[in-house]
Scaffold this motif. Structure first.
Motif, PDB file in Angstrom:
ATOM      1  N   THR A 142     -54.954  17.548  61.384  1.00 48.49           N
ATOM      2  CA  THR A 142     -54.678  18.982  61.288  1.00 48.49           C
ATOM      3  C   THR A 142     -53.766  19.291  60.106  1.00 48.49           C
ATOM      4  N   ILE A 143     -52.750  18.424  59.899  1.00 54.16           N
ATOM      5  CA  ILE A 143     -51.841  18.631  58.771  1.00 54.16           C
ATOM      6  C   ILE A 143     -52.612  18.641  57.460  1.00 54.16           C
ATOM      7  N   PHE A 144     -53.578  17.736  57.338  1.00 55.20           N
ATOM      8  CA  PHE A 144     -54.349  17.634  56.105  1.00 55.20           C
ATOM      9  C   PHE A 144     -55.557  18.563  56.094  1.00 55.20           C
ATOM     10  N   GLU A 145     -55.615  19.448  57.083  1.00 51.47           N
ATOM     11  CA  GLU A 145     -56.677  20.450  57.159  1.00 51.47           C
ATOM     12  C   GLU A 145     -58.054  19.800  57.183  1.00 51.47           C
ATOM     13  N   GLU A 146     -58.147  18.635  57.874  1.00 54.03           N
ATOM     14  CA  GLU A 146     -59.400  17.910  58.011  1.00 54.03           C
ATOM     15  C   GLU A 146     -60.025  17.606  56.663  1.00 54.03           C
ATOM     16  N   ASP A 147     -59.200  17.469  55.641  1.00 57.25           N
ATOM     17  CA  ASP A 147     -59.666  17.141  54.295  1.00 57.25           C
ATOM     18  C   ASP A 147     -59.436  15.654  54.065  1.00 57.25           C
ATOM     19  N   ILE A 152     -56.519  10.772  51.787  1.00 60.21           N
ATOM     20  CA  ILE A 152     -56.541   9.544  50.985  1.00 60.21           C
ATOM     21  C   ILE A 152     -55.608   9.664  49.788  1.00 60.21           C
ATOM     22  N   THR A 153     -55.614  10.829  49.164  1.00 53.74           N
ATOM     23  CA  THR A 153     -54.748  11.038  48.009  1.00 53.74           C
ATOM     24  C   THR A 153     -53.283  10.975  48.407  1.00 53.74           C
ATOM     25  N   GLN A 154     -52.954  11.523  49.566  1.00 55.48           N
ATOM     26  CA  GLN A 154     -51.580  11.469  50.060  1.00 55.48           C
ATOM     27  C   GLN A 154     -51.152  10.035  50.350  1.00 55.48           C
ATOM     28  N   ILE A 155     -52.061   9.245  50.911  1.00 53.50           N
ATOM     29  CA  ILE A 155     -51.750   7.843  51.188  1.00 53.50           C
ATOM     30  C   ILE A 155     -51.508   7.085  49.887  1.00 53.50           C
ATOM     31  N   THR A 233     -60.037  25.506  49.976  1.00 52.21           N
ATOM     32  CA  THR A 233     -59.042  24.446  50.052  1.00 52.21           C
ATOM     33  C   THR A 233     -58.229  24.405  48.766  1.00 52.21           C
ATOM     34  N   PRO A 234     -56.900  24.314  48.866  1.00 51.68           N
ATOM     35  CA  PRO A 234     -56.067  24.302  47.669  1.00 51.68           C
ATOM     36  C   PRO A 234     -56.407  23.118  46.777  1.00 51.68           C
ATOM     37  N   THR A 235     -56.317  23.336  45.479  1.00 49.60           N
ATOM     38  CA  THR A 235     -56.573  22.257  44.534  1.00 49.60           C
ATOM     39  C   THR A 235     -55.486  21.207  44.652  1.00 49.60           C
ATOM     40  N   MET A 236     -55.825  19.976  44.181  1.00 48.59           N
ATOM     41  CA  MET A 236     -54.888  18.871  44.272  1.00 48.59           C
ATOM     42  C   MET A 236     -54.343  18.487  42.902  1.00 48.59           C
ATOM     43  N   SER A 237     -54.342  19.446  41.996  1.00 47.35           N
ATOM     44  CA  SER A 237     -53.876  19.138  40.633  1.00 47.35           C
ATOM     45  C   SER A 237     -52.422  18.681  40.619  1.00 47.35           C
ATOM     46  N   VAL A 238     -51.586  19.341  41.431  1.00 38.03           N
ATOM     47  CA  VAL A 238     -50.170  18.961  41.490  1.00 38.03           C
ATOM     48  C   VAL A 238     -50.019  17.553  42.033  1.00 38.03           C
TER      49      VAL A 238
END
Length: 268
Positions: A142-147, A152-155, A233-238
């Motif tokens: 849920t935190i990762f909005e099922e993305d 994986i990027t957060q890990i 879904t927000p971009t992951m550029s940051v």
């Protein structure tokens, strides 16, 4: 030769972490017992009061487990590269980068294993309190909005953060050798300076992208409110830029440590 160095590092450090992991298992069992006592007894009973203090000690114990790899591996790195014990380290028929890389690989491995075991310990404690482990997994999703890609990027970002922290400690200890006296204090000062510089550079680089992301998110929320359509879904550029910065800093810290240990080695 690198494989032999890694094997030697594991043999020299497992005596530190096996007792820590045994202690973590005992903490988990004791914490589960304390939680059950709190759930089944009134708060005013002696058992519940004692269990409350036990939970406090459990929290401090878990914090210690989380930071233990950084503490003990920093001590070992200092002893084997900055004291008389370093004479044995650098008389090994191996290149400086191999010695440094073996210490980093072993330190990183112990850090990751410790984090995983600590996570399972916390999961078991939540389970003892009535929270199912599958519910915790659902919470993370849920935190990762099922993305999945975001997860994986957060890990990856977390793993790189661990690697960066280890190399930053190695660099600070290596820089501390440049000081004649009070090297431990100097190493702490260098670590603070390196951390401060890293944070300043990260903020300067990331801030424009973060502001742009915030503006885009606000615009998406306004569009969602006005049209009733779900925002994208927000971009992951940051996040990607943060990962790139971690890699750049890690490489810089590795080569700086290598240069000092090879060219400026000054043992006690």
């Amino acid at each position: 030769m690198l494989g032999k160095l890694i094997k030697h590092e594991f043999k020299s450090t497992y005596r530190i972490f096996i007792p820590i992991y045994i202690g973590l298992a005992l903490l988990t069992l004791a914490g589960s017992l304390f939680i059950q006592l709190i759930l089944h007894y009134d708060d005013t009973t002696p058992l519940a009061i004692i269990s409350g203090f036990g939970i406090i000690l459990l929290v401090f114990g878990l914090i210690f487990v989380f930071i233990s790899p950084y503490i003990f591996l920093s001590i070992r790195f200092y002893k084997t590269t900055a004291t008389r014990e370093a004479y044995l380290t650098f008389t090994v028929p191996a290149e400086t980068h191999q010695i440094l890389l073996s210490k980093f690989i072993v330190s990183f491995a112990w850090t990751v294993v410790t984090m995983i075991l600590a996570y399972f310990s916390v999961a078991l404690l939540f389970a003892a309190g009535g929270t199912q482990i599958k519910d915790m997994t659902s919470f993370l999703i849920t935190i990762f909005e099922e993305d999945t890609s975001l997860m994986i990027t957060q890990i990856i970002s977390l793993l790189l953060s661990c690697a960066l922290s280890i190399l930053q400690i190695f660099t600070a200890i290596s820089l501390g050798q440049l000081v004649r006296d009070h090297r431990i204090i100097a190493s702490l000062a260098f670590y603070t300076a390196l951390y401060t510089v890293q944070q300043i550079v990260s903020i300067v680089v990331l801030l424009p992208f973060m502001l742009t992301q915030i503006r885009n998110d606000l615009s998406a929320e306004i569009n969602t409110f006005s049209t009733g359509l779900q925002s994208s879904t927000p971009t992951m550029s940051v996040l990607f830029l943060s990962i790139i910065l971690s890699v750049v800093f890690s490489v810089a810290f590795f080569f700086l440590s290598k240069f000092i240990l090879k060219k400026k080695l000054n043992l006690l």
